[in-house]
Design an enzyme around this catalytic site. Structure first.
Site, mmCIF file in Angstrom:
data_model
loop_
_atom_site.group_PDB
_atom_site.id
_atom_site.type_symbol
_atom_site.label_atom_id
_atom_site.label_comp_id
_atom_site.label_asym_id
_atom_site.label_seq_id
_atom_site.Cartn_x
_atom_site.Cartn_y
_atom_site.Cartn_z
ATOM 1 N N TYR A 69 0.836 -1.210 0.000
ATOM 2 C CA TYR A 69 0.000 0.000 0.000
ATOM 3 C C TYR A 69 0.873 1.264 0.000
ATOM 4 O O TYR A 69 0.461 2.310 -0.475
ATOM 5 C CB TYR A 69 -0.962 -0.027 1.185
ATOM 6 C CG TYR A 69 -2.197 0.815 0.965
ATOM 7 C CD1 TYR A 69 -3.055 0.582 -0.103
ATOM 8 C CD2 TYR A 69 -2.508 1.855 1.832
ATOM 9 C CE1 TYR A 69 -4.178 1.354 -0.304
ATOM 10 C CE2 TYR A 69 -3.638 2.634 1.644
ATOM 11 C CZ TYR A 69 -4.471 2.379 0.574
ATOM 12 O OH TYR A 69 -5.587 3.157 0.376
ATOM 13 N N LYS A 109 -3.537 8.080 3.479
ATOM 14 C CA LYS A 109 -4.763 7.753 4.215
ATOM 15 C C LYS A 109 -4.644 8.156 5.694
ATOM 16 O O LYS A 109 -5.639 8.572 6.301
ATOM 17 C CB LYS A 109 -5.089 6.263 4.078
ATOM 18 C CG LYS A 109 -5.497 5.845 2.673
ATOM 19 C CD LYS A 109 -6.627 6.688 2.092
ATOM 20 C CE LYS A 109 -7.179 6.135 0.792
ATOM 21 N NZ LYS A 109 -8.097 7.059 0.115
HETATM 22 O O1 0WD Z 1 -10.097 -1.611 -2.347
HETATM 23 C C1 0WD Z 1 -10.441 -0.487 -2.703
HETATM 24 N N1 0WD Z 1 -10.804 -0.247 -3.936
HETATM 25 C C2 0WD Z 1 -10.483 0.608 -1.683
HETATM 26 C C3 0WD Z 1 -10.574 1.921 -2.067
HETATM 27 C C4 0WD Z 1 -10.391 0.218 -0.254
HETATM 28 C C5 0WD Z 1 -10.463 1.337 0.659
HETATM 29 C C6 0WD Z 1 -10.538 2.620 0.217
HETATM 30 N N2 0WD Z 1 -10.589 2.909 -1.132
HETATM 31 C C7 0WD Z 1 -10.687 4.303 -1.532
HETATM 32 C C8 0WD Z 1 -9.675 4.812 -2.516
HETATM 33 O O2 0WD Z 1 -8.415 5.060 -1.923
HETATM 34 C C9 0WD Z 1 -10.361 6.104 -2.970
HETATM 35 O O3 0WD Z 1 -10.205 7.114 -1.981
HETATM 36 O O4 0WD Z 1 -11.923 4.528 -2.160
HETATM 37 C C10 0WD Z 1 -11.828 5.677 -2.995
HETATM 38 C C11 0WD Z 1 -12.368 5.305 -4.379
HETATM 39 O O5 0WD Z 1 -11.530 4.347 -4.961
HETATM 40 P P1 0WD Z 1 -12.018 3.206 -5.965
HETATM 41 O O6 0WD Z 1 -13.475 3.238 -6.116
HETATM 42 O O7 0WD Z 1 -11.319 1.980 -5.539
HETATM 43 O O8 0WD Z 1 -11.272 3.627 -7.304
HETATM 44 P P2 0WD Z 1 -11.693 4.215 -8.729
HETATM 45 O O9 0WD Z 1 -12.892 3.543 -9.275
HETATM 46 O O10 0WD Z 1 -10.445 4.161 -9.577
HETATM 47 O O11 0WD Z 1 -12.046 5.719 -8.405
HETATM 48 C C12 0WD Z 1 -11.098 6.652 -7.968
HETATM 49 C C13 0WD Z 1 -11.218 7.839 -8.894
HETATM 50 C C14 0WD Z 1 -10.364 7.942 -10.138
HETATM 51 O O12 0WD Z 1 -10.210 6.922 -10.830
HETATM 52 P P3 0WD Z 1 -8.878 6.731 -11.788
HETATM 53 O O13 0WD Z 1 -8.834 5.249 -11.757
HETATM 54 O O14 0WD Z 1 -9.276 7.340 -13.084
HETATM 55 O O15 0WD Z 1 -7.657 7.361 -11.166
HETATM 56 O O16 0WD Z 1 -10.756 9.027 -8.369
HETATM 57 C C15 0WD Z 1 -10.882 9.972 -9.447
HETATM 58 C C16 0WD Z 1 -10.962 9.213 -10.723
HETATM 59 O O17 0WD Z 1 -12.260 9.164 -11.196
HETATM 60 N N3 0WD Z 1 -9.771 10.888 -9.572
HETATM 61 C C17 0WD Z 1 -9.952 12.202 -9.711
HETATM 62 N N4 0WD Z 1 -11.082 12.944 -9.719
HETATM 63 C C18 0WD Z 1 -10.932 14.262 -9.893
HETATM 64 N N5 0WD Z 1 -9.730 14.861 -10.029
HETATM 65 C C19 0WD Z 1 -8.662 12.749 -9.838
HETATM 66 C C20 0WD Z 1 -8.579 14.153 -10.016
HETATM 67 N N6 0WD Z 1 -7.410 14.783 -10.170
HETATM 68 N N7 0WD Z 1 -7.751 11.740 -9.797
HETATM 69 C C21 0WD Z 1 -8.441 10.599 -9.629
#
Ligand code: 0WD
Length: 265
Positions: A160, A167
């Site tokens: 991580y 975080k």
């Molecule tokens: O296991 C997991 N997936 C976990 C995720 C476990 C515990 C927590 N999380 C957290 C992540 O750290 C994050 O804070 O949940 C949150 C959402 O994550 P997610 O749903 O796993 O990931 P994803 O579907 O990729 O969404 C995150 C999105 C980005 O996706 P990409 O893959 O394109 O980087 O954050 C957005 C984007 O849509 N994002 C932004 N939005 C606006 N401005 C930017 C930005 N500069 N950068 C990324």
């Protein structure tokens, strides 16, 4: 009668159907909420991100969909101006956004580059503070703000790396924002979710092993889904959580309470 009937708010962080924010949005909509959405602006010719969020929200009657790159103060202001124009006031805000450059998240945390650290902290932590601070002006009757964190901010989770440091900072920022916004009747919490297979998760270590580890160690013996996170989010946004603020709430099948691997495994 839905838990969130009559409530209006914002969901930021849907990249595609697998995003945790997608599971959250579906649950909030089912509970009666009206929602406006941001998406990461498209940089190439094809409007892929816009198409994906339109696809995810097509049955959720979105109040509006508007681009917002959270590294830009101008984008954030324009987004909340749009929210004000479309919805007037809001009752909630979901921040489900994180990013770290791949080459930095693959390295040991203490070997991250300065630029990688700054980018990761900017998108994963500062953006939360900035959107919370901007959204407060629209929360005329108080409100509830919720972000997404992970156990790797509390304890070392191999793989991580840099995101664990982000975080830890996000969880601290949650407490300070809860204090700063409490006098306005705005509550601020973060959900510490177990692993869910999403785009962002694919950047983190050996994800398959992580899922099987959670399944075998957590007290409930299961992995979680984004729908599980959605249900807890609905609770946190509802009046049933009216005295909960500054918290990190674990939605991880109890994984975080374990201090050792169960015998025989
Ligand atoms: O296991 C997991 N997936 C976990 C995720 C476990 C515990 C927590 N999380 C957290 C992540 O750290 C994050 O804070 O949940 C949150 C959402 O994550 P997610 O749903 O796993 O990931 P994803 O579907 O990729 O969404 C995150 C999105 C980005 O996706 P990409 O893959 O394109 O980087 O954050 C957005 C984007 O849509 N994002 C932004 N939005 C606006 N401005 C930017 C930005 N500069 N950068 C990324």
């Amino acid at each position: 009668m839905g838990l969130l009937n009559g409530k209006k708010g914002i969901v930021m962080g849907i990249a595609n159907d697998r995003s945790i924010a997608s599971g959250i949005a579906k649950q909030l909509f089912e509970e009666g909420a009206s929602i406006g959405y941001s998406y990461l602006p498209d940089t190439g010719e094809r409007a892929r991100n816009l198409q994906r969020i339109e696809q995810v929200t097509k049955d959720l009657d979105p109040a509006f969909i508007f681009p917002c790159d959270v590294t830009s103060d101008e984008d954030i202001q324009a987004f909340f101006d749009k929210a004000k124009e479309s919805m007037g006031s809001i009752d909630f805000l979901i921040h489900s956004i994180a990013f770290a450059p791949t080459e930095d998240i693959k390295r040991p945390a203490s070997s991250a580059s300065r630029q990688g650290f700054q980018t990761a902290m900017d998108i994963s932590v500062y953006s939360f503070m900035k959107v919370a601070d901007t959204a407060k002006e629209l929360m005329e009757q108080g409100g509830s703000i919720c972000s997404m964190t992970y156990f790797g901010g509390e304890k070392v989770m191999p793989g991580y790396n840099l995101m664990g440091i982000c975080k830890a900072a996000l969880e601290s920022a949650t407490k300070y924002a809860a204090y700063d916004l409490g006098s306005r009747g705005i509550r601020v919490n973060t959900i510490s979710a177990g692993p869910v297979k999403t785009l962002a998760a694919s950047a983190v270590g050996d994800f398959k092993t992580m899922l099987s580890t959670y399944e075998s160690i957590s007290p409930l013996g299961k992995n979680i889904s984004s729908g599980d996170v959605g249900k807890t989010t609905a609770f946190l946004l509802s009046d049933y959580a009216s005295m909960i603020t500054g918290e990190t709430i674990h939605v991880d099948a109890g994984f975080h309470v374990m201090g050792a691997v169960p015998q025989g495994q």
